[in-house]
Scaffold this active site. Sequence first.
Site, PDB file in Angstrom:
ATOM      1  N   ASN A 172       6.013   4.679   5.455  1.00 21.35           N
ATOM      2  CA  ASN A 172       6.768   5.611   6.509  1.00 21.35           C
ATOM      3  C   ASN A 172       7.331   4.909   7.622  1.00 21.35           C
ATOM      4  OD1 ASN A 172       3.865   5.326   7.196  1.00 21.35           O
ATOM      5  ND2 ASN A 172       4.010   6.962   8.488  1.00 21.35           N
ATOM      6  N   ASP A 197       4.056  -0.897   0.661  1.00 27.76           N
ATOM      7  CA  ASP A 197       4.331   0.013  -0.666  1.00 27.76           C
ATOM      8  C   ASP A 197       5.778  -0.510  -1.346  1.00 27.76           C
ATOM      9  OD1 ASP A 197       3.584   3.274  -0.922  1.00 27.76           O
ATOM     10  OD2 ASP A 197       5.566   2.661  -1.507  1.00 27.76           O
ATOM     11  N   GLU A 268      -6.198   2.917   9.839  1.00 27.79           N
ATOM     12  CA  GLU A 268      -5.365   4.032  10.648  1.00 27.79           C
ATOM     13  C   GLU A 268      -4.926   4.964   9.452  1.00 27.79           C
ATOM     14  OE1 GLU A 268      -5.223   3.185  13.738  1.00 27.79           O
ATOM     15  OE2 GLU A 268      -6.045   1.044  13.675  1.00 27.79           O
ATOM     16  N   LEU A 269      -5.533   6.316   9.900  1.00 27.80           N
ATOM     17  CA  LEU A 269      -5.276   7.331   8.958  1.00 27.80           C
ATOM     18  C   LEU A 269      -4.596   8.475   9.319  1.00 27.80           C
ATOM     19  CD1 LEU A 269      -8.882   6.974   7.545  1.00 27.80           C
ATOM     20  CD2 LEU A 269      -7.056   5.735   6.670  1.00 27.80           C
ATOM     21  N   CYS A 302       2.651   9.319  11.392  1.00 28.16           N
ATOM     22  CA  CYS A 302       1.243   9.722  11.718  1.00 28.16           C
ATOM     23  C   CYS A 302       0.975  10.107  12.944  1.00 28.16           C
ATOM     24  CB  CYS A 302       0.397   8.618  11.296  1.00 28.16           C
ATOM     25  SG  CYS A 302       0.715   7.157  12.546  1.00 28.16           S
ATOM     26  N   GLU A 400      -2.709  18.436   7.302  1.00 30.14           N
ATOM     27  CA  GLU A 400      -1.518  17.546   7.693  1.00 30.14           C
ATOM     28  C   GLU A 400      -0.313  17.618   6.651  1.00 30.14           C
ATOM     29  OE1 GLU A 400      -1.826  13.249   7.032  1.00 30.14           O
ATOM     30  OE2 GLU A 400      -0.640  12.678   8.685  1.00 30.14           O
TER      31      GLU A 400
HETATM   32  P1  NAD Z   1      -1.695   7.104   0.484  1.00 31.36           P
HETATM   33  O1  NAD Z   1      -2.964   6.824   1.170  1.00 31.36           O
HETATM   34  O2  NAD Z   1      -1.514   7.849  -0.597  1.00 31.36           O
HETATM   35  O3  NAD Z   1      -0.781   5.920   0.438  1.00 31.36           O
HETATM   36  C1  NAD Z   1      -0.582   4.892   1.502  1.00 31.36           C
HETATM   37  C2  NAD Z   1      -0.442   3.562   1.027  1.00 31.36           C
HETATM   38  O4  NAD Z   1      -1.789   3.199   0.210  1.00 31.36           O
HETATM   39  C3  NAD Z   1       0.350   3.587  -0.273  1.00 31.36           C
HETATM   40  O5  NAD Z   1       1.274   2.456  -0.237  1.00 31.36           O
HETATM   41  C4  NAD Z   1      -0.301   3.376  -1.345  1.00 31.36           C
HETATM   42  O6  NAD Z   1       0.358   2.731  -2.593  1.00 31.36           O
HETATM   43  C5  NAD Z   1      -1.637   2.778  -0.929  1.00 31.36           C
HETATM   44  N1  NAD Z   1      -3.017   3.169  -1.764  1.00 31.36           N
HETATM   45  C6  NAD Z   1      -3.149   4.343  -2.347  1.00 31.36           C
HETATM   46  N2  NAD Z   1      -4.290   4.176  -3.187  1.00 31.36           N
HETATM   47  C7  NAD Z   1      -4.693   2.938  -2.917  1.00 31.36           C
HETATM   48  C8  NAD Z   1      -6.034   2.252  -3.079  1.00 31.36           C
HETATM   49  N3  NAD Z   1      -7.097   2.814  -3.958  1.00 31.36           N
HETATM   50  N4  NAD Z   1      -6.190   1.175  -2.777  1.00 31.36           N
HETATM   51  C9  NAD Z   1      -5.235   0.637  -1.921  1.00 31.36           C
HETATM   52  N5  NAD Z   1      -4.027   0.913  -1.583  1.00 31.36           N
HETATM   53  C10 NAD Z   1      -3.869   2.453  -2.009  1.00 31.36           C
HETATM   54  O7  NAD Z   1      -0.894   7.796   1.972  1.00 31.36           O
HETATM   55  P2  NAD Z   1       0.648   8.497   1.760  1.00 31.36           P
HETATM   56  O8  NAD Z   1       0.695  10.002   1.764  1.00 31.36           O
HETATM   57  O9  NAD Z   1       1.650   7.749   0.861  1.00 31.36           O
HETATM   58  O10 NAD Z   1       0.935   8.137   3.452  1.00 31.36           O
HETATM   59  C11 NAD Z   1       0.825   8.901   4.644  1.00 31.36           C
HETATM   60  C12 NAD Z   1      -0.418   9.077   5.209  1.00 31.36           C
HETATM   61  O11 NAD Z   1      -0.577   7.784   5.792  1.00 31.36           O
HETATM   62  C13 NAD Z   1      -0.361  10.184   6.105  1.00 31.36           C
HETATM   63  O12 NAD Z   1      -1.760  10.745   6.089  1.00 31.36           O
HETATM   64  C14 NAD Z   1      -0.495   9.678   7.519  1.00 31.36           C
HETATM   65  O13 NAD Z   1      -0.717  10.056   8.676  1.00 31.36           O
HETATM   66  C15 NAD Z   1      -0.936   8.289   7.228  1.00 31.36           C
HETATM   67  N6  NAD Z   1      -0.561   7.146   8.267  1.00 31.36           N
HETATM   68  C16 NAD Z   1      -1.357   6.808   9.145  1.00 31.36           C
HETATM   69  C17 NAD Z   1      -0.660   6.021  10.378  1.00 31.36           C
HETATM   70  C18 NAD Z   1      -1.990   5.542  11.444  1.00 31.36           C
HETATM   71  O14 NAD Z   1      -1.442   4.363  11.956  1.00 31.36           O
HETATM   72  N7  NAD Z   1      -2.869   6.226  11.574  1.00 31.36           N
HETATM   73  C19 NAD Z   1       0.444   5.476  10.155  1.00 31.36           C
HETATM   74  C20 NAD Z   1       1.059   5.713   9.070  1.00 31.36           C
HETATM   75  C21 NAD Z   1       0.938   6.662   8.114  1.00 31.36           C
END
Ligand code: NAD
Length: 531
Positions: A172, A197, A268-269, A302, A400
């Site tokens: 994102n 990603d 960072e979630l 996020c 969310e």
């Molecule tokens: P997601 O957790 O499904 O995926 C995020 C990334 O993690 C992807 O690139 C994916 O390939 C990777 N991933 C998935 N499973 C994995 C594993 N087992 N091991 C290692 N990597 C893995 O999340 P999403 O829905 O694609 O992304 C959006 C989420 O990210 C939202 O919840 C958002 O709030 C959060 N986010 C948080 C921040 C922050 O700074 N707090 C910033 C951006 C996005």
Amino acid sequence: MTASIRRLRVAPEPETTDSALLPERVAALTRRATAGNAASVQTVAPATGVKIADLPQSNTADIEDAFARARAAQREWAQRPVKERAAVFGRLHDLVLREQREILDILQTETGKARAHAFEEVVDVAINCRYYARTAASALESKSRAGALPLLTTAREVRHPKGVVVVISPWNYPLALSVSDALPALIAGNAVVSRPDNQTALTTLWAHELAEKAGLPKDIWQVVLGRGRTIGSELIARADFVDYTGSTATGRTIAEQAASRLVGCSLELGGKNPMLILDDADVDKAADAAIRACFSSAGQLCESMERLYVMDAVYDAFVERFVANVEGMKLGADLAYDSDMGSLTFPRQLESITDHVEDARRKGATVLAGGRARPDLGPYFYEPTVLTGVTAEMKAYREETFGPVVSIYRVYTEDEAIEQANDTRYGLNASIWTRNVRRGQRVAQRLRAGAVNINEGYAAAWGSVDAPSGGFGDSGLGRRHGAEGILKYTDVQTIAVQRLLPIAPLPGMSEETWAKTLSTALWTMRRLGLK
Ligand code: NAD
């Protein structure tokens, strides 16, 4: 003495070469990944549905190769003075600003976001480069600490790089989240293995190329490609520290894997961020700023606001202006600064956002603006959407949405606004609107969120990179930005020296006399106010 006036140089104009993503350029970027012959994944531009790249995927041998190179390069890199390592990122600051045109095109192509939102990422990288290039040396230098016994013991705290840091970043904010988290790790003397990603791999590879231009030695930053579920565990199995940004569910899995190896991680979630519009707010300013706060990158941010708590006294005026603003937004993802919001990035985003809105509608919520997909603009466009009447049994209430959907709630007191804002398992970001900043600060301290912006949506806290950034509760673990954002990539060592007298009985002294002597010494130290 005459004061000297430093002449400020005007920032160079961004390069204006044609930077469309030609196939040769895509091929040159993908070659930078440590990814051999394994099956390729095709990426598609979300705004248009047109193919972007066939990306090679890293297999186990590639990952082993990436770590071996990274470890070898790290030994030499860590020997260089911090200032020399940091200087690379001073140069990267200038390069990213100068060559922004191409990365804005790539960011927009890979994510579908509007150009203004892509530009936020360029700014983010620049300010993090500038900040850590200037402050890393003092954050990392060894520091004198109070010794066990005054004068007799001296102690120093010494920082060592962890080794190889794995940075797993989402799609994102792919430039900001892959580069700005990697750069303090590198300045601290680590090597980095990044796993962007797939959808936004070219963005990270572009930054990788630029970092080399800025003087980053070969091999110290490796980029591997692959789905998180496929290669995530293999990366964590070899990492000395893991930096992950993404959903809370995946964050938990990563934390478990890191814990089982006793390596650290920072996470960072997700968030479900509240904006509080208090009864003394400047309603027009709040309603205008809420557009960016809610719809930057089509709400796939996020830090984005998904819940607006508006006090009764200003509710009608706020809602009227906010809804008018939303209805006036221009959607599009042209490679120019001419739209207010772009496309969603994936079909699954379109599905989950549609699901949240339809679920709310079915259960009785009112759609004040938006509320539908716009396939006429592109496959994954969705209108900025404003809901009221959202209740606890609707998904949009607690989950969310991670899209351009915001719910407005009328509240009658400040306490009610605070209580409702805190009614979440997340705690990432919050925003408060009031003309009385002291009141805002009082309210802010009662909110359970890692960042609170007063009279701003997210940029004030996020952009204040001298201060730590991260989440409470389910929004994460650890911090980026500030000294914490670089020190997390180090192991800390204490080196203490004992002089003249031992911390033990003197020759011929009994243990009992020693115990009494030490007790008296401790007693005296407290009376003298010594630490
Ligand atoms: P997601 O957790 O499904 O995926 C995020 C990334 O993690 C992807 O690139 C994916 O390939 C990777 N991933 C998935 N499973 C994995 C594993 N087992 N091991 C290692 N990597 C893995 O999340 P999403 O829905 O694609 O992304 C959006 C989420 O990210 C939202 O919840 C958002 O709030 C959060 N986010 C948080 C921040 C922050 O700074 N707090 C910033 C951006 C996005």
